[in-house]
Design a protein around this motif. Structure first.
Motif, PDB file in Angstrom:
ATOM      1  N   ARG A  36      12.463 102.221  93.364  1.00 21.86           N
ATOM      2  CA  ARG A  36      11.724 103.311  94.006  1.00 21.86           C
ATOM      3  C   ARG A  36      12.157 104.671  93.457  1.00 21.86           C
ATOM      4  N   ARG A  37      13.443 104.789  93.202  1.00 25.68           N
ATOM      5  CA  ARG A  37      13.982 106.087  92.788  1.00 25.68           C
ATOM      6  C   ARG A  37      13.671 106.405  91.337  1.00 25.68           C
ATOM      7  N   ILE A  38      13.697 105.413  90.469  1.00 23.81           N
ATOM      8  CA  ILE A  38      13.705 105.664  89.034  1.00 23.81           C
ATOM      9  C   ILE A  38      12.365 105.357  88.357  1.00 23.81           C
ATOM     10  N   LEU A  39      11.794 104.212  88.655  1.00 27.16           N
ATOM     11  CA  LEU A  39      10.708 103.702  87.818  1.00 27.16           C
ATOM     12  C   LEU A  39       9.390 104.469  87.912  1.00 27.16           C
ATOM     13  N   PRO A  40       8.928 104.885  89.095  1.00 31.27           N
ATOM     14  CA  PRO A  40       7.603 105.514  89.128  1.00 31.27           C
ATOM     15  C   PRO A  40       7.482 106.736  88.234  1.00 31.27           C
ATOM     16  N   ALA A  41       8.399 107.680  88.353  1.00 35.67           N
ATOM     17  CA  ALA A  41       8.312 108.889  87.529  1.00 35.67           C
ATOM     18  C   ALA A  41       8.453 108.560  86.054  1.00 35.67           C
ATOM     19  N   ALA A  42       9.348 107.631  85.739  1.00 35.68           N
ATOM     20  CA  ALA A  42       9.528 107.261  84.332  1.00 35.68           C
ATOM     21  C   ALA A  42       8.269 106.648  83.747  1.00 35.68           C
ATOM     22  N   MET A  43       7.607 105.782  84.503  1.00 37.89           N
ATOM     23  CA  MET A  43       6.399 105.139  83.992  1.00 37.89           C
ATOM     24  C   MET A  43       5.258 106.136  83.836  1.00 37.89           C
ATOM     25  N   VAL A  44       5.174 107.105  84.747  1.00 38.89           N
ATOM     26  CA  VAL A  44       4.149 108.145  84.598  1.00 38.89           C
ATOM     27  C   VAL A  44       4.384 108.941  83.321  1.00 38.89           C
ATOM     28  N   VAL A  45       5.638 109.264  83.047  1.00 40.26           N
ATOM     29  CA  VAL A  45       5.949 109.995  81.818  1.00 40.26           C
ATOM     30  C   VAL A  45       5.597 109.156  80.593  1.00 40.26           C
ATOM     31  N   LEU A  46       5.927 107.882  80.600  1.00 42.18           N
ATOM     32  CA  LEU A  46       5.621 107.027  79.452  1.00 42.18           C
ATOM     33  C   LEU A  46       4.115 106.895  79.236  1.00 42.18           C
ATOM     34  N   LEU A  47       3.358 106.810  80.325  1.00 43.74           N
ATOM     35  CA  LEU A  47       1.900 106.781  80.190  1.00 43.74           C
ATOM     36  C   LEU A  47       1.386 108.091  79.611  1.00 43.74           C
ATOM     37  N   ALA A  48       1.912 109.211  80.101  1.00 41.71           N
ATOM     38  CA  ALA A  48       1.488 110.513  79.598  1.00 41.71           C
ATOM     39  C   ALA A  48       1.847 110.671  78.121  1.00 41.71           C
ATOM     40  N   VAL A  49       3.045 110.242  77.745  1.00 38.56           N
ATOM     41  CA  VAL A  49       3.463 110.335  76.339  1.00 38.56           C
ATOM     42  C   VAL A  49       2.591 109.441  75.461  1.00 38.56           C
ATOM     43  N   SER A  50       2.250 108.261  75.952  1.00 31.25           N
ATOM     44  CA  SER A  50       1.374 107.368  75.185  1.00 31.25           C
ATOM     45  C   SER A  50       0.020 108.017  74.930  1.00 31.25           C
ATOM     46  N   ALA A  51      -0.563 108.596  75.978  1.00 29.68           N
ATOM     47  CA  ALA A  51      -1.860 109.258  75.826  1.00 29.68           C
ATOM     48  C   ALA A  51      -1.756 110.467  74.902  1.00 29.68           C
ATOM     49  N   ALA A  52      -0.688 111.258  75.052  1.00 29.60           N
ATOM     50  CA  ALA A  52      -0.512 112.433  74.204  1.00 29.60           C
ATOM     51  C   ALA A  52      -0.288 112.041  72.750  1.00 29.60           C
ATOM     52  N   THR A  53       0.384 110.924  72.539  1.00 27.58           N
ATOM     53  CA  THR A  53       0.579 110.442  71.164  1.00 27.58           C
ATOM     54  C   THR A  53      -0.760 110.138  70.509  1.00 27.58           C
ATOM     55  N   LEU A  54      -1.629 109.449  71.225  1.00 26.19           N
ATOM     56  CA  LEU A  54      -2.959 109.135  70.680  1.00 26.19           C
ATOM     57  C   LEU A  54      -3.782 110.395  70.457  1.00 26.19           C
ATOM     58  N   ALA A  55      -3.581 111.380  71.320  1.00 20.01           N
ATOM     59  CA  ALA A  55      -4.414 112.584  71.236  1.00 20.01           C
ATOM     60  C   ALA A  55      -3.899 113.598  70.227  1.00 20.01           C
ATOM     61  N   PHE A  56      -2.586 113.718  70.055  1.00 23.31           N
ATOM     62  CA  PHE A  56      -2.049 114.849  69.289  1.00 23.31           C
ATOM     63  C   PHE A  56      -1.121 114.479  68.137  1.00 23.31           C
ATOM     64  N   ALA A  57      -0.470 113.336  68.193  1.00 19.05           N
ATOM     65  CA  ALA A  57       0.528 113.017  67.165  1.00 19.05           C
ATOM     66  C   ALA A  57      -0.147 112.570  65.871  1.00 19.05           C
ATOM     67  N   PRO A  58       0.443 112.865  64.721  1.00 17.10           N
ATOM     68  CA  PRO A  58      -0.100 112.372  63.446  1.00 17.10           C
ATOM     69  C   PRO A  58      -0.099 110.844  63.423  1.00 17.10           C
ATOM     70  N   TYR A  59      -1.083 110.277  62.726  1.00 21.81           N
ATOM     71  CA  TYR A  59      -1.187 108.817  62.663  1.00 21.81           C
ATOM     72  C   TYR A  59       0.101 108.183  62.149  1.00 21.81           C
ATOM     73  N   ARG A  60       0.741 108.841  61.188  1.00 20.46           N
ATOM     74  CA  ARG A  60       1.939 108.254  60.574  1.00 20.46           C
ATOM     75  C   ARG A  60       3.073 108.067  61.571  1.00 20.46           C
ATOM     76  N   ASP A  61       3.016 108.786  62.701  1.00 19.23           N
ATOM     77  CA  ASP A  61       4.092 108.701  63.691  1.00 19.23           C
ATOM     78  C   ASP A  61       3.799 107.707  64.815  1.00 19.23           C
ATOM     79  N   TRP A  62       2.596 107.195  64.857  1.00 15.35           N
ATOM     80  CA  TRP A  62       2.230 106.355  65.988  1.00 15.35           C
ATOM     81  C   TRP A  62       3.129 105.124  66.124  1.00 15.35           C
ATOM     82  N   ALA A  63       3.349 104.427  65.031  1.00 15.68           N
ATOM     83  CA  ALA A  63       4.138 103.192  65.099  1.00 15.68           C
ATOM     84  C   ALA A  63       5.554 103.493  65.586  1.00 15.68           C
ATOM     85  N   ALA A  64       6.185 104.544  65.035  1.00 15.88           N
ATOM     86  CA  ALA A  64       7.555 104.887  65.442  1.00 15.88           C
ATOM     87  C   ALA A  64       7.603 105.319  66.899  1.00 15.88           C
TER      88      ALA A  64
END
Length: 410
Positions: A81-109
């Motif tokens: 309850r304390r740790i996972l919800p916020a962390a998973m929201v951040v990981l989802l946001a980072v995943s979406a931002a990677t697809l939207a803004f990161a160069p293709y060459r960085d996606w795999a890493a």
């Protein structure tokens, strides 16, 4: 089994611990935003480790005091309850931002580390990468800071088992509880510290990321919680001035290395003893029922507020720092970094209010139903894994098409 005298209360807010959280997260943010100002701001992570060891051990020992046992299921649910919800929201946001803004060459890493972070093995991912020539430079990714959260989560999995093992020895052999706990936890802590020293000499990257080399930092916090009864008996009211000196010395042992230390290859090694000892000193000197001269500064509302949102601030600030240059197309100047810190504080406050608190509290539709938590986390993890499995292939096709001078949709 008499433990009550040895276990500090964790049911109320401890101003000095909130202040330590504020110092720790401020150090990390300063290091990421202005590395010349805080070249060793990563030391803030060590402060977090000691505080976590102290609080979690105190929590577990209070349960032993009440019930004579530890419920792993209840403990892990509280941690989830304390740790996972916020962390998973951040990981989802980072995943979406990677697809939207990161160069293709960085996606795999990026996605290989996002997936590692989702399973809380990012520290081992980085430790392995540090041994491979292709990845040894450990270029930054938006989730690289999840390494410390991975170490912490692994501690949460293993530390209760050690206490349960000590309880088994107590019941089987009739040994004194406090002494048995001190021997078991102290032995593991000592071995971890020795391993950290040896590994730093051989490979400082492995020592930095290894759970086994970092575990002693949690351990000494836990031992302080265990020995909390004996330590106050050594100091009566006339020692208040002495506690004030100890607290100021502890603060200096944390802050001075943050702004002066720059030998990364020697860290953690012996140098990490400074922030660890400083954190222990402040926790001890600021124990409930004592007065210390730094209490006024620690109790300031802004300090307490930053300590309160420190977890969300730690999670969000680095992705915000990383993606801003991708969005703007230019490196972030120092003036813009001030704005990004302000934005990170706002996002952290929102995350605390709308993600952390609803899941952490037992009231309401979210907090009172574990299945809601499990379902939400399963959906988030599925989303991260889906993007992590599909995105690298899309990126590879895009790069091939670019290399051939045609549109990927041709």
């Amino acid at each position: 089994m008499e433990m009550s005298a040895a276990v500090p209360s964790t049911t109320t807010v401890r101003p000095e611990i909130q202040a330590l959280r504020a110092i720790a997260v401020a150090a990390v943010v300063l290091h990421h935003g202005w590395p010349a100002v805080a070249p060793a701001g990563y030391i803030g992570v060590d402060v977090f480790f000691v505080v976590s060891g102290y609080l979690i051990t105190a929590l577990l020992l209070r349960e032993v005091d009440r019930t004579g046992r530890i419920s792993l299921g209840s403990f892990y649910r509280r941690r989830a309850r304390r740790i996972l919800p916020a962390a998973m929201v951040v990981l989802l946001a980072v995943s979406a931002a990677t697809l939207a803004f990161a160069p293709y060459r960085d996606w795999a890493a990026y996605f290989r580390e996002i997936v590692a972070s989702a399973f809380y093995v990012e520290n081992w991912r980085l430790a392995v990468d540090s041994q491979q020539p292709a990845f040894a430079d450990l270029e930054s990714t938006p989730v690289q800071h999840f390494w410390s959260l991975s170490v912490e989560e692994q501690f949460y999995l293993l530390w209760p088992l050690l206490i349960i093992a000590a309880l088994w020895l107590v019941h089987r052999r009739g040994a004194p509880l406090r002494r048995t706990l001190a021997i078991v936890l102290g032995a593991v802590t000592a071995v971890s510290f020795a391993w950290s020293l040896l590994l730093t000499v051989d490979d400082h990257n492995l020592a930095y990321f290894s759970t086994f080399a970092r575990g002693w930092e949690f351990g000494v916090g836990g031992l302080l919680a265990l020995l909390a009864a004996a330590i106050p008996r050594l100091t009566a009211d006339r020692w208040h001035a002495g506690r004030s000196v100890v607290s100021w010395a502890g603060l200096a042992m944390i802050v001075v290395p943050i702004v002066t230390f720059d030998d990364t290859e020697a860290f953690p090694g012996l140098w990490v003893l400074l922030p660890v000892a400083g954190t222990l000193a402040i926790i001890w000197a600021g124990a409930p029922g004592t007065r210390w001269s730094t209490a006024r500064a620690a109790g300031l509302r802004p300090v307490q507020w930053v300590g309160d949102v420190s977890y969300s601030l730690y999670l969000w600030h680095w992705p915000i720092f990383m993606f801003t240059p991708m969005i703007t197309g230019v490196p972030s100047p120092p003036a813009l970094m001030v704005v990004l810190v302000g934005l990170s504080l706002v996002v952290a406050a929102l995350s605390k209010r709308f993600v952390e608190d609803p899941f952490r509290r037992r009231g309401g539709a979210v907090g009172s139903h574990p299945r809601v938590l499990a379902g939400a986390l399963a959906v988030a993890l599925a989303g991260v894994l889906t993007m992590g499995s599909v995105a690298p292939g899309i990126a590879a096709d895009e790069l091939v098409c670019q290399g051939q001078g045609r549109s990927p949709r041709d």
